[in-house]
Design a protein around this motif. Structure first.
Motif, PDB file in Angstrom:
ATOM      1  N   ARG A 249      84.498  31.420  49.895  1.00 17.64           N
ATOM      2  CA  ARG A 249      84.294  29.955  49.879  1.00 17.64           C
ATOM      3  C   ARG A 249      82.817  29.623  50.053  1.00 17.64           C
ATOM      4  O   ARG A 249      82.303  28.670  49.478  1.00 17.64           O
ATOM      5  N   LYS A 250      82.112  30.421  50.872  1.00 16.21           N
ATOM      6  CA  LYS A 250      80.665  30.204  51.045  1.00 16.21           C
ATOM      7  C   LYS A 250      79.933  30.436  49.734  1.00 16.21           C
ATOM      8  O   LYS A 250      79.050  29.666  49.367  1.00 16.21           O
ATOM      9  N   ARG A 251      80.305  31.522  49.050  1.00 13.39           N
ATOM     10  CA  ARG A 251      79.632  31.829  47.778  1.00 13.39           C
ATOM     11  C   ARG A 251      79.815  30.706  46.774  1.00 13.39           C
ATOM     12  O   ARG A 251      78.876  30.303  46.100  1.00 13.39           O
TER      13      ARG A 251
ATOM     14  N   LEU B 161      80.499  27.481  47.389  1.00 10.86           N
ATOM     15  CA  LEU B 161      79.758  26.281  47.812  1.00 10.86           C
ATOM     16  C   LEU B 161      78.252  26.457  47.568  1.00 10.86           C
ATOM     17  O   LEU B 161      77.564  25.536  47.136  1.00 10.86           O
ATOM     18  N   ARG B 162      77.739  27.676  47.811  1.00 12.19           N
ATOM     19  CA  ARG B 162      76.324  27.967  47.545  1.00 12.19           C
ATOM     20  C   ARG B 162      75.980  27.709  46.088  1.00 12.19           C
ATOM     21  O   ARG B 162      74.975  27.092  45.760  1.00 12.19           O
ATOM     22  N   LYS B 163      76.848  28.182  45.206  1.00  8.58           N
ATOM     23  CA  LYS B 163      76.639  28.025  43.761  1.00  8.58           C
ATOM     24  C   LYS B 163      76.646  26.534  43.403  1.00  8.58           C
ATOM     25  O   LYS B 163      75.764  26.053  42.699  1.00  8.58           O
TER      26      LYS B 163
ATOM     27  N   HIS C 158      77.553  22.310  61.181  1.00  7.78           N
ATOM     28  CA  HIS C 158      77.597  23.646  60.598  1.00  7.78           C
ATOM     29  C   HIS C 158      76.711  23.651  59.363  1.00  7.78           C
ATOM     30  O   HIS C 158      76.567  22.630  58.691  1.00  7.78           O
ATOM     31  N   ARG C 159      76.128  24.831  59.075  1.00  7.35           N
ATOM     32  CA  ARG C 159      75.240  24.906  57.914  1.00  7.35           C
ATOM     33  C   ARG C 159      75.590  26.080  57.004  1.00  7.35           C
ATOM     34  O   ARG C 159      76.130  27.090  57.461  1.00  7.35           O
ATOM     35  N   LEU C 160      75.240  25.901  55.740  1.00  6.11           N
ATOM     36  CA  LEU C 160      75.312  27.000  54.784  1.00  6.11           C
ATOM     37  C   LEU C 160      73.896  27.275  54.326  1.00  6.11           C
ATOM     38  O   LEU C 160      73.181  26.362  53.904  1.00  6.11           O
ATOM     39  N   GLY C 161      73.463  28.546  54.432  1.00 12.98           N
ATOM     40  CA  GLY C 161      72.127  28.929  53.976  1.00 12.98           C
ATOM     41  C   GLY C 161      72.200  29.716  52.684  1.00 12.98           C
ATOM     42  O   GLY C 161      73.212  29.679  51.976  1.00 12.98           O
ATOM     43  N   TYR C 162      71.126  30.485  52.397  1.00 18.87           N
ATOM     44  CA  TYR C 162      71.063  31.232  51.144  1.00 18.87           C
ATOM     45  C   TYR C 162      71.931  32.490  51.152  1.00 18.87           C
ATOM     46  O   TYR C 162      72.034  33.177  50.150  1.00 18.87           O
ATOM     47  N   GLY C 163      72.489  32.848  52.289  1.00 16.20           N
ATOM     48  CA  GLY C 163      73.405  33.983  52.328  1.00 16.20           C
ATOM     49  C   GLY C 163      72.797  35.258  52.878  1.00 16.20           C
ATOM     50  O   GLY C 163      73.456  36.293  52.900  1.00 16.20           O
ATOM     51  N   GLY C 164      71.561  35.187  53.359  1.00 15.58           N
ATOM     52  CA  GLY C 164      70.933  36.378  53.939  1.00 15.58           C
ATOM     53  C   GLY C 164      71.334  36.559  55.389  1.00 15.58           C
ATOM     54  O   GLY C 164      71.173  37.640  55.956  1.00 15.58           O
ATOM     55  N   GLY C 165      71.854  35.524  56.019  1.00 15.93           N
ATOM     56  CA  GLY C 165      72.194  35.583  57.443  1.00 15.93           C
ATOM     57  C   GLY C 165      70.959  35.574  58.334  1.00 15.93           C
ATOM     58  O   GLY C 165      71.048  35.807  59.536  1.00 15.93           O
ATOM     59  N   TYR C 166      69.794  35.279  57.751  1.00 19.58           N
ATOM     60  CA  TYR C 166      68.535  35.346  58.514  1.00 19.58           C
ATOM     61  C   TYR C 166      68.511  34.368  59.686  1.00 19.58           C
ATOM     62  O   TYR C 166      68.153  34.734  60.803  1.00 19.58           O
ATOM     63  N   TYR C 167      68.851  33.107  59.409  1.00 17.11           N
ATOM     64  CA  TYR C 167      68.733  32.120  60.488  1.00 17.11           C
ATOM     65  C   TYR C 167      69.813  32.304  61.549  1.00 17.11           C
ATOM     66  O   TYR C 167      69.572  32.056  62.728  1.00 17.11           O
ATOM     67  N   ASP C 168      71.023  32.743  61.134  1.00 19.51           N
ATOM     68  CA  ASP C 168      72.062  33.007  62.146  1.00 19.51           C
ATOM     69  C   ASP C 168      71.597  34.115  63.088  1.00 19.51           C
ATOM     70  O   ASP C 168      71.734  34.014  64.305  1.00 19.51           O
ATOM     71  N   ARG C 169      71.035  35.166  62.513  1.00 21.10           N
ATOM     72  CA  ARG C 169      70.545  36.277  63.344  1.00 21.10           C
ATOM     73  C   ARG C 169      69.387  35.828  64.233  1.00 21.10           C
ATOM     74  O   ARG C 169      69.288  36.232  65.384  1.00 21.10           O
ATOM     75  N   THR C 170      68.507  34.994  63.672  1.00 23.52           N
ATOM     76  CA  THR C 170      67.327  34.562  64.422  1.00 23.52           C
ATOM     77  C   THR C 170      67.731  33.654  65.588  1.00 23.52           C
ATOM     78  O   THR C 170      67.249  33.822  66.715  1.00 23.52           O
TER      79      THR C 170
ATOM     80  N   ALA D 145      82.372  34.188  61.610  1.00 23.61           N
ATOM     81  CA  ALA D 145      82.254  34.644  63.003  1.00 23.61           C
ATOM     82  C   ALA D 145      80.820  34.598  63.513  1.00 23.61           C
ATOM     83  O   ALA D 145      80.585  34.386  64.701  1.00 23.61           O
ATOM     84  N   TYR D 146      79.838  34.817  62.616  1.00 21.93           N
ATOM     85  CA  TYR D 146      78.450  34.913  63.073  1.00 21.93           C
ATOM     86  C   TYR D 146      77.674  33.612  62.915  1.00 21.93           C
ATOM     87  O   TYR D 146      76.487  33.575  63.220  1.00 21.93           O
ATOM     88  N   ASP D 147      78.321  32.590  62.377  1.00 20.63           N
ATOM     89  CA  ASP D 147      77.572  31.350  62.140  1.00 20.63           C
ATOM     90  C   ASP D 147      77.185  30.707  63.451  1.00 20.63           C
ATOM     91  O   ASP D 147      78.015  30.547  64.351  1.00 20.63           O
ATOM     92  N   TRP D 148      75.921  30.363  63.563  1.00 26.90           N
ATOM     93  CA  TRP D 148      75.380  29.840  64.800  1.00 26.90           C
ATOM     94  C   TRP D 148      75.294  28.317  64.665  1.00 26.90           C
ATOM     95  O   TRP D 148      74.693  27.831  63.709  1.00 26.90           O
TER      96      TRP D 148
HETATM   97  N1  ATP Z   1      74.152  37.843  64.197  1.00 25.86           N
HETATM   98  C1  ATP Z   1      74.696  38.527  63.168  1.00 25.86           C
HETATM   99  N2  ATP Z   1      75.085  39.815  63.311  1.00 25.86           N
HETATM  100  C2  ATP Z   1      75.631  40.492  62.287  1.00 25.86           C
HETATM  101  N3  ATP Z   1      75.840  39.979  61.063  1.00 25.86           N
HETATM  102  C3  ATP Z   1      75.473  38.715  60.848  1.00 25.86           C
HETATM  103  C4  ATP Z   1      74.864  37.920  61.884  1.00 25.86           C
HETATM  104  N4  ATP Z   1      74.593  36.691  61.373  1.00 25.86           N
HETATM  105  C5  ATP Z   1      75.005  36.728  60.078  1.00 25.86           C
HETATM  106  N5  ATP Z   1      75.529  37.922  59.759  1.00 25.86           N
HETATM  107  C6  ATP Z   1      76.075  38.322  58.443  1.00 25.86           C
HETATM  108  O1  ATP Z   1      75.106  38.049  57.419  1.00 25.86           O
HETATM  109  C7  ATP Z   1      75.768  37.716  56.200  1.00 25.86           C
HETATM  110  C8  ATP Z   1      75.227  36.399  55.641  1.00 25.86           C
HETATM  111  O2  ATP Z   1      75.570  35.346  56.521  1.00 25.86           O
HETATM  112  P1  ATP Z   1      75.817  33.863  55.999  1.00 25.86           P
HETATM  113  O3  ATP Z   1      76.655  33.904  54.758  1.00 25.86           O
HETATM  114  O4  ATP Z   1      76.283  33.019  57.141  1.00 25.86           O
HETATM  115  O5  ATP Z   1      74.289  33.473  55.600  1.00 25.86           O
HETATM  116  P2  ATP Z   1      73.552  32.078  55.640  1.00 25.86           P
HETATM  117  O6  ATP Z   1      73.632  31.487  56.995  1.00 25.86           O
HETATM  118  O7  ATP Z   1      74.090  31.286  54.515  1.00 25.86           O
HETATM  119  O8  ATP Z   1      72.050  32.558  55.305  1.00 25.86           O
HETATM  120  P3  ATP Z   1      70.632  32.219  55.963  1.00 25.86           P
HETATM  121  O9  ATP Z   1      70.828  32.116  57.446  1.00 25.86           O
HETATM  122  O10 ATP Z   1      69.776  33.400  55.585  1.00 25.86           O
HETATM  123  O11 ATP Z   1      70.120  30.989  55.361  1.00 25.86           O
HETATM  124  C9  ATP Z   1      77.258  37.604  56.502  1.00 25.86           C
HETATM  125  O12 ATP Z   1      77.895  38.764  56.032  1.00 25.86           O
HETATM  126  C10 ATP Z   1      77.279  37.492  58.028  1.00 25.86           C
HETATM  127  O13 ATP Z   1      78.491  38.005  58.564  1.00 25.86           O
END
Ligand code: ATP
Ligand code: FFO
Length: 194
Positions: free
Chosen positions: A10-12, A14-16, A132-144, A169-172
């Motif tokens: 669903r994320k993919r 919506l991103r498109k 809630h947000r949808l990013g480019y799919g790298g998970g960068y901001y959720d991790r940060t 699960a990882y969306d911040w």
């Molecule tokens: N803290 C985390 N630890 C492990 N995996 C994570 C973490 N955060 C995100 N991910 C993984 O990274 C991938 C991309 O996440 P997601 O689709 O939410 O990206 P996004 O939020 O749209 O991108 P971005 O933050 O770069 O703009 C997913 O497979 C997600 O499970």
């Protein structure tokens, strides 16, 4: 029950859709100006923090004038270096005369010292009223956001609002979302319940 695999799909989708919608739109100069003014207001709610800003990618609001204004107001401004996939972003101190280096995915970052922002301005493709947000799919901001444990202020144009962003699960969750029309925040009680 929504299974994780289904959320990614669903994320993919919506991103498109949001990328296609963006191609149909101009980044209106007036809307960008309004967005920067509202962001500045939202940042002033955190009077002393170092601000993690962002250098624009095509189709995003240009926050460069905001970076200059924040430095003028005495704030430290940092900008992200796009690291390898799977890692948190690395924030580097920026000054109006910093050399900008090109990085991954067409991004640019300064050559300044690495630092820890207290507030991060978060780009996004889509958001909803639950922040809630949808990013480019790298998970960068959720991790940060997970790693730095700092405040996240999303920014977007109002047309990027959708009814529900699929949440994984990882969306911040963001603390605020700012558009050219408003500063969105959740009531404290709802924030505590998240
Ligand atoms: N803290 C985390 N630890 C492990 N995996 C994570 C973490 N955060 C995100 N991910 C993984 O990274 C991938 C991309 O996440 P997601 O689709 O939410 O990206 P996004 O939020 O749209 O991108 P971005 O933050 O770069 O703009 C997913 O497979 C997600 O499970
Ligand atoms: N201005 C800005 N900087 C940012 C981000 C962002 O969203 N905006 N990021 C947010 O995480 C990080 C970079 N992450 C990115 C991850 C993937 C793609 C990407 O897939 N880009 C496509 C083209 C995008 C498009 O067509 O709109 C590509 O390169 O093919 C871009 C950035 C850090 N810096």
């Amino acid at each position: 029950m929504v299974v994780p695999h289904d959320i990614d799909q669903r994320k993919r989708l919506l991103r498109k859709q949001m990328r296609e919608a963006r191609l149909q739109r101009d980044v209106g100069a007036e809307a960008a100006e309004g967005l920067r003014a509202n962001l500045l207001r939202a940042i002033h709610a955190y009077p002393h923090g170092r601000v993690g800003c962002v250098w624009p990618l095509p189709g995003e609001a240009d926050l460069r004038p905001l970076c200059h204004e924040l430095v003028r107001q005495g704030r430290d401004v940092l900008l992200p270096e796009t690291t390898v996939r799977g890692e948190a972003l690395l924030f580097r101190l920026w000054h109006p005369h910093s050399a900008m280096l090109s990085g991954r995915f067409g991004t640019f970052h300064p050559d300044g010292a690495v630092g820890h922002p207290d507030i991060i301005l978060v780009p996004l493709l889509a958001f909803d009223r639950r922040l809630h947000r949808l990013g480019y799919g790298g998970g960068y901001y959720d991790r940060t956001l997970a790693a730095l444990k700092c405040h996240g202020i999303g920014f977007a144009f109002s047309w990027q609002e959708v009814a529900h962003v699929p949440v994984g699960a990882y969306d911040w969750p963001l603390d605020k979302v700012v558009t050219e029309h408003e500063v969105l925040a959740l009531p404290t009680m709802e924030k505590d319940a998240r």
